[in-house]
Enzyme design. Structure first.
Site, PDB file in Angstrom:
ATOM      1  CE  LYS A   7      48.141  -6.704  35.809  1.00 15.15           C
ATOM      2  NZ  LYS A   7      49.029  -8.044  36.114  1.00 15.15           N
ATOM      3  CG  ASP A  36      51.095  -7.271  37.782  1.00 15.78           C
ATOM      4  OD1 ASP A  36      52.918  -7.608  38.665  1.00 15.78           O
ATOM      5  OD2 ASP A  36      50.413  -7.782  38.456  1.00 15.78           O
ATOM      6  CD  GLU A  49      51.735  -7.281  41.622  1.00 16.76           C
ATOM      7  OE1 GLU A  49      51.279  -6.567  41.770  1.00 16.76           O
ATOM      8  OE2 GLU A  49      50.591  -8.315  41.687  1.00 16.76           O
ATOM      9  CG  ASP A 102      50.327 -12.216  42.446  1.00 12.75           C
ATOM     10  OD1 ASP A 102      50.269 -12.232  43.099  1.00 12.75           O
ATOM     11  OD2 ASP A 102      50.391 -11.479  41.001  1.00 12.75           O
ATOM     12  CE  LYS A 140      46.885 -11.144  43.150  1.00  9.60           C
ATOM     13  NZ  LYS A 140      47.338 -11.417  41.320  1.00  9.60           N
TER      14      LYS A 140
END
Ligand code: MG
Length: 364
Positions: free
Chosen positions: A162, A190, A218, A243, A267
């Protein structure tokens, strides 16, 4: 098997270590559990976390949507009429994707119980294990290196890092982690919408020149910046994944046909549940675009449903990012899908396979 009522409960699981992204820091996994009751005594379990800055949904908004809009229409409907139920859930209200997801997960759980088969098998899958990556929270470089090495010791071979705070610090973080872990693990970045398109091109070129092979980057730019994603994809070799840009099947068609991204992160909380996630997987497969299955910071009810979907659509869902439940200190869900570090194991019980849930705090 007819729907008679829907109840709500809360489930709180403390995290082993706080979860930090460029957008927030969280100490617990907090799920709203949606329990659908039927006239046969079977119950279906669904759940959703509160994600106001991602989906716009909170536990309060999910309860209100279900009580005021969905329950009056769903009460009395027969689980056998799956298409009819899904149509009611998807067409009675715009947005509110987490409420729709929690409902659909519980409905598909009941559908599996009706036909006495695991959801993954009813959807055409056959495998019973998956292997997930693990999230490395954004932090000081030393802490991120320690967390990465510990994850590798624990058997993980894919790290999802992250970042997205500050481009120059982020570049240093990735370089340092790569140097510490070498080429023995795959690195996914991400960015959580934290960079501009030009910054992303700068960073990706820098990593490519430094021979730092990234599996993917991402969501580098803002969710609605499809032009930014295309700008990046036109200029770098590193695969780019959507995403927060990819909620609906229509958005996915737009992202793919305009060549904005190389990979789609599915998701359930974004798609509004399993039916649209299936649609997105099928669209991506048609265009030979790979998908990741991901989750929010959430527990093992909704993530079990994501695991069943991943097994069923394994030809196109080739990347697994379902580490949410394993980040908790314990799993209050008995039976169901087992989340043990990098290993995800499905059982052979009907639906999601959940036998009981400890520590449910009943809300009404
Ligand atoms: Mg993400």
């Amino acid at each position: 098997m007819k729907i008679t009522n829907i109840r709500f409960a809360k489930l709180v699981v403390p995290l082993i270590t706080p979860f930090k992204t460029s957008m927030r820091t969280v100490e617990n996994i907090e799920d709203l559990v949606v329990i659908i009751e039927t006239d046969t005594g079977d119950v279906g379990y669904g759940s959703a976390p509160s994600t106001p800055v991602i989906t716009g949904d909170t536990h309060g908004s999910i309860i209100a949507a279900i009580e005021l809009v969905f329950l009056p229409k769903l009460r009395g409907m027969d689980i056998e009429n799956l298409n009819g139920i899904i149509s009611v859930i998807q067409s009675s209200m715009v947005n509110n994707t987490s409420a729709k997801a929690a409902l659909e997960i519980a409905i598909y759980d009941l559908w599996g119980k009706l036909y006495k088969a695991p959801l993954s098998k009813l959807l055409g899958g056959s495998a019973d294990t998956l292997k997930t990556d693990v999230t490395i929270s954004v932090d000081q470089i030393d802490k991120m290196i320690n967390d990465s090495l510990e994850a590798i010791d624990n058997g993980f071979d894919i790290l999802k890092i992250k970042i997205g705070h500050d481009i120059l610090e982020d570049v240093e973080r990735v370089k340092a982690i790569h140097q510490a872990v070498g080429d023995k693990v795959l690195l996914r970045l991400d960015v959580n919408q934290g960079w501009s398109a030009k910054q992303t091109v700068y960073a990706a070129n820098l990593f490519e020149r430094a021979d730092i092979q990234l599996e993917l980057i991402e969501q580098p730019v803002k969710a609605d910046d499809f032009a930014g994603l295309k700008y990046i994809s036109d200029r770098v070799n590193t695969p780019i994944m959507a995403d927060e840009s990819a909620f609906s099947p229509k958005q996915v068609i737009e992202l793919i046909t305009n060549q904005c991204v190389d990979i789609i992160n599915i998701k359930l909380m974004k798609t509004g549940g399993i039916s649209n996630a299936i649609a997105i997987a099928d669209i991506a497969k048609t265009y030979q675009v790979d998908c990741m299955i991901g989750c929010m910071l959430e527990g093992s009810i909704a993530v079990a449903a994501a695991a069943h979907l991943a097994v069923a659509k394994s030809a196109v869902i080739t990347k697994i990012d379902l580490d949410g439940p394993a980040l908790g200190r314990f799993d209050p869900v008995k039976g169901g899908v087992l989340f043990d570090k990098s290993l995800i194991k499905l059982n052979n019980l009907p639906g999601l396979g959940i036998e009981s849930i400890d520590g449910l705090i009943n809300l009404k």
